[in-house]
Design a protein around this motif. Structure first.
Motif, PDB file in Angstrom:
ATOM      1  N   VAL A 125       0.864  -3.188  -9.048  1.00 42.54           N
ATOM      2  CA  VAL A 125       0.905  -3.772  -7.815  1.00 42.54           C
ATOM      3  C   VAL A 125       1.493  -5.145  -7.881  1.00 42.54           C
ATOM      4  CG1 VAL A 125      -0.553  -4.770  -5.940  1.00 42.54           C
ATOM      5  CG2 VAL A 125      -1.149  -2.720  -6.983  1.00 42.54           C
ATOM      6  N   VAL A 126       2.500  -5.459  -7.318  1.00 37.00           N
ATOM      7  CA  VAL A 126       3.296  -6.686  -7.565  1.00 37.00           C
ATOM      8  C   VAL A 126       3.185  -7.438  -6.024  1.00 37.00           C
ATOM      9  CG1 VAL A 126       5.449  -7.780  -7.852  1.00 37.00           C
ATOM     10  CG2 VAL A 126       4.728  -5.566  -9.169  1.00 37.00           C
ATOM     11  N   LEU A 127       2.637  -8.836  -6.044  1.00 35.16           N
ATOM     12  CA  LEU A 127       2.581  -9.484  -4.710  1.00 35.16           C
ATOM     13  C   LEU A 127       3.273 -10.777  -5.382  1.00 35.16           C
ATOM     14  CD1 LEU A 127      -0.338  -9.938  -2.599  1.00 35.16           C
ATOM     15  CD2 LEU A 127       0.522 -12.081  -3.706  1.00 35.16           C
ATOM     16  N   ALA A 145       5.966   1.176  -8.168  1.00 38.50           N
ATOM     17  CA  ALA A 145       5.441  -0.231  -8.055  1.00 38.50           C
ATOM     18  C   ALA A 145       5.294  -0.479  -6.573  1.00 38.50           C
ATOM     19  CB  ALA A 145       6.519  -1.180  -8.576  1.00 38.50           C
ATOM     20  N   TRP A 146       3.951  -0.912  -6.489  1.00 38.13           N
ATOM     21  CA  TRP A 146       3.731  -1.185  -4.901  1.00 38.13           C
ATOM     22  C   TRP A 146       3.866  -2.868  -4.641  1.00 38.13           C
ATOM     23  CZ3 TRP A 146       3.252   1.572  -0.875  1.00 38.13           C
ATOM     24  CH2 TRP A 146       2.645   1.222   0.344  1.00 38.13           C
ATOM     25  N   CYS A 147       4.958  -3.193  -3.866  1.00 39.73           N
ATOM     26  CA  CYS A 147       5.288  -4.488  -3.701  1.00 39.73           C
ATOM     27  C   CYS A 147       5.073  -5.050  -2.482  1.00 39.73           C
ATOM     28  CB  CYS A 147       6.884  -4.465  -3.843  1.00 39.73           C
ATOM     29  SG  CYS A 147       7.617  -4.311  -5.494  1.00 39.73           S
ATOM     30  N   VAL A 148       4.474  -6.083  -2.228  1.00 38.18           N
ATOM     31  CA  VAL A 148       3.574  -6.847  -1.023  1.00 38.18           C
ATOM     32  C   VAL A 148       4.327  -8.078  -1.081  1.00 38.18           C
ATOM     33  CG1 VAL A 148       1.868  -7.493   0.181  1.00 38.18           C
ATOM     34  CG2 VAL A 148       1.836  -5.268  -1.214  1.00 38.18           C
ATOM     35  N   GLU A 149       4.766  -8.635  -0.222  1.00 38.57           N
ATOM     36  CA  GLU A 149       5.572 -10.020  -0.007  1.00 38.57           C
ATOM     37  C   GLU A 149       4.435 -10.771   1.372  1.00 38.57           C
ATOM     38  OE1 GLU A 149       9.646 -12.102   1.982  1.00 38.57           O
ATOM     39  OE2 GLU A 149       8.806 -10.001   2.690  1.00 38.57           O
ATOM     40  N   VAL A 150       4.246 -12.116   0.968  1.00 37.42           N
ATOM     41  CA  VAL A 150       3.643 -12.956   1.788  1.00 37.42           C
ATOM     42  C   VAL A 150       4.435 -13.877   2.261  1.00 37.42           C
ATOM     43  CG1 VAL A 150       1.576 -14.447   1.735  1.00 37.42           C
ATOM     44  CG2 VAL A 150       1.426 -12.423   0.295  1.00 37.42           C
ATOM     45  N   ILE A 167      10.775  -3.743  -0.648  1.00 36.61           N
ATOM     46  CA  ILE A 167       9.423  -4.350  -0.172  1.00 36.61           C
ATOM     47  C   ILE A 167       8.650  -3.166   0.323  1.00 36.61           C
ATOM     48  CG2 ILE A 167       8.009  -6.074   0.832  1.00 36.61           C
ATOM     49  CD1 ILE A 167      10.372  -7.858   0.161  1.00 36.61           C
ATOM     50  N   ASP A 168       7.215  -2.781   0.201  1.00 33.24           N
ATOM     51  CA  ASP A 168       6.586  -2.066   0.775  1.00 33.24           C
ATOM     52  C   ASP A 168       5.663  -2.450   2.107  1.00 33.24           C
ATOM     53  OD1 ASP A 168       6.533   0.575  -1.182  1.00 33.24           O
ATOM     54  OD2 ASP A 168       6.148  -0.854  -2.594  1.00 33.24           O
ATOM     55  N   VAL A 169       5.096  -3.766   1.895  1.00 33.47           N
ATOM     56  CA  VAL A 169       4.455  -4.373   3.015  1.00 33.47           C
ATOM     57  C   VAL A 169       4.922  -5.909   3.128  1.00 33.47           C
ATOM     58  CG1 VAL A 169       2.199  -4.855   4.010  1.00 33.47           C
ATOM     59  CG2 VAL A 169       2.688  -2.987   2.637  1.00 33.47           C
ATOM     60  N   ARG A 170       5.219  -6.292   4.150  1.00 34.62           N
ATOM     61  CA  ARG A 170       5.571  -7.684   4.505  1.00 34.62           C
ATOM     62  C   ARG A 170       4.323  -8.403   5.157  1.00 34.62           C
ATOM     63  NH1 ARG A 170      11.469  -9.227   6.010  1.00 34.62           N
ATOM     64  NH2 ARG A 170      11.113 -10.868   5.024  1.00 34.62           N
ATOM     65  N   LYS A 196       7.285  -0.821  10.309  1.00 35.41           N
ATOM     66  CA  LYS A 196       6.306  -0.210   9.946  1.00 35.41           C
ATOM     67  C   LYS A 196       5.400  -0.964   8.953  1.00 35.41           C
ATOM     68  CE  LYS A 196       7.061   4.340  12.119  1.00 35.41           C
ATOM     69  NZ  LYS A 196       7.289   5.592  11.822  1.00 35.41           N
ATOM     70  N   LYS A 197       6.460  -1.618   8.238  1.00 36.82           N
ATOM     71  CA  LYS A 197       6.062  -2.354   6.842  1.00 36.82           C
ATOM     72  C   LYS A 197       5.421  -3.741   7.176  1.00 36.82           C
ATOM     73  CE  LYS A 197       9.562  -0.022   4.127  1.00 36.82           C
ATOM     74  NZ  LYS A 197      10.356   0.005   2.916  1.00 36.82           N
TER      75      LYS A 197
END
Length: 392
Positions: A125-127, A145-150, A167-170, A196-197
């Motif tokens: 998991v990468v954030l 790899a599950w990539c999440v951006e903040v 990026i999987d979720v923004r 949807k992300k």
């Protein structure tokens, strides 16, 4: 920059850097990370500020999932680094190696090294976000790899659009910023799958006990960094006008504002500099009546959330995510002018209204506190981050 042109630019950069990245990956396979981690967090540095505080909160939520932090930007003050250390999460500070334009090939090399370490983990998991090294790393990661951006600010949107395939979720800290990205996607005619992300997660703060304050002079405070976007010189101009009017108002400044104004020109103001002592900062919050900000742009500054929780009146420019929380003449005042002279005059007028009507100060502050209690809950914050990171 549009999505397609940004993708072309990044593709060319990808080809040019590959020899260095491949060398880094080989190095990373030979010299493996000595500790085992599931979560990889990419933050700029340990500087003081609202966004770093949110990064610390996220880190605390993730402590049981074996995270590790990578810093990549040269710090200006590192005043929050000790807070990062207090989380107990290991930190690798790379800024001396990779934050140097003269030796940018070293940055390419470390992209390979870090990617190799992450790819060695099953379903890592990468954030990260609002730090370039995060975006530079994710193209080299394996598909699992599950990539999440903040995201906190709109200033990154023209750049980060080139990485949305990876990026999987923004996650956006204000609803206004999420809407800005939706509009950006529509203009670029992107597939609905990208929409949807996108998700919104409210930042969180502790809600302190309420304390009634009766000041002889209205206590107005600025709390923040001395960066150009904050336009601290406008607050100094507001203080100067009220001083000339002999209004019963005291202005205080918390932060490195000496970078942008000559503090010696304002002997009638109080300057704390950067405050490291949490007890002193809480005292400043408690004893103030008004928080004032004249920023050119913002996400939602954590200091606004905190001062709302203390039941204080907020006076701020009407920018970005702030009007989603500060409602004009309901829990504060929004400065609508764009012209800087008019901004100063609006600020003066709103402060004079509070001086003339102490009951209005109490009503606005009480409403701010109620909104804070309803919206800024830590339990919701951690639960929602756990969900986007797929830990629950």
């Amino acid at each position: 920059m549009r999505y397609k042109s940004m993708k072309r630019k990044l593709a060319l950069e990808y080809v040019l850097m590959m020899p260095f990245v491949i060398a880094g990956k080989l190095y990373g396979k030979i010299f493996k990370l000595k500790t085992q981690h599931k979560v990889f967090l990419f933050f700029p540095n340990g500087d003081i500020g609202g966004s770093p505080k949110v990064n610390i909160d996220i880190t605390n939520c993730l402590k049981t999932y074996s995270p590790i932090i990578f810093f990549s930007k040269k710090p200006n003050n590192n005043l929050f680094k000790e807070r990062f250390k207090q989380t107990g999460v290991p930190i690798i500070d790379l800024h001396r190696k990779i934050d140097n334009k003269l030796y940018h090939f070293v940055n390419f090399f470390y992209r390979g090294v870090i990617a190799s370490w992450i790819n060695a983990v099953e379903n890592p998991v990468v954030l990260g976000g609002e730090v370039i090294f995060f975006y530079k790393i994710i193209p080299h990661l394996k598909k699992s790899a599950w990539c999440v951006e903040v995201c906190h600010l709109a200033t990154w949107l023209e750049y980060s659009i080139g990485f949305i395939d990876k990026i999987d979720v923004r996650v956006f800290s204000t609803e206004r910023l999420k809407k800005d990205v939706e509009l950006q996607y529509k203009k670029n005619k992107l597939n609905s799958s990208y929409f949807k992300k996108l998700t919104f997660i409210e930042n969180a703060i502790e809600i302190p006990a309420y304390k009634t304050i009766e000041n002889n002079r209205l206590q107005v405070v600025f709390i923040g960094r001395g960066s150009p976007q904050k336009r601290v010189y406008l607050i100094a101009a507001i203080a100067e006008q009220l001083h000339l009017q002999q209004a019963p108002v005291l202005f205080s400044f918390v932060g490195d504002v000496e970078r942008v104004i000559d503090v010696d020109k304002y002997p009638y103001c109080k300057f704390y500099g950067n405050v490291k002592d949490d007890a002193l900062l809480r005292l400043i919050y408690e004893e103030s009546d008004v928080l004032i900000l004249t920023s050119a742009f913002e996400g939602l500054p954590v200091v606004i959330m905190e001062m709302m929780a203390y039941g204080k009146v907020i006076i701020s420019t009407n920018v970005n995510g702030i009007p989603d929380y500060i409602f004009h003449e309901q829990n504060g005042f929004l400065i609508s002018s764009k012209d800087e002279e008019e901004i100063v005059q609006e600020g003066v007028n709103y402060i004079n209204r509070l001086v003339e009507n102490p009951d209005l100060k109490r009503v606005l502050g009480a409403r701010s506190r109620e909104i804070a209690k309803q919206r800024f809950d830590y339990r919701n914050f951690c639960r929602e981050y756990m969900e986007v990171l797929r830990f629950c």
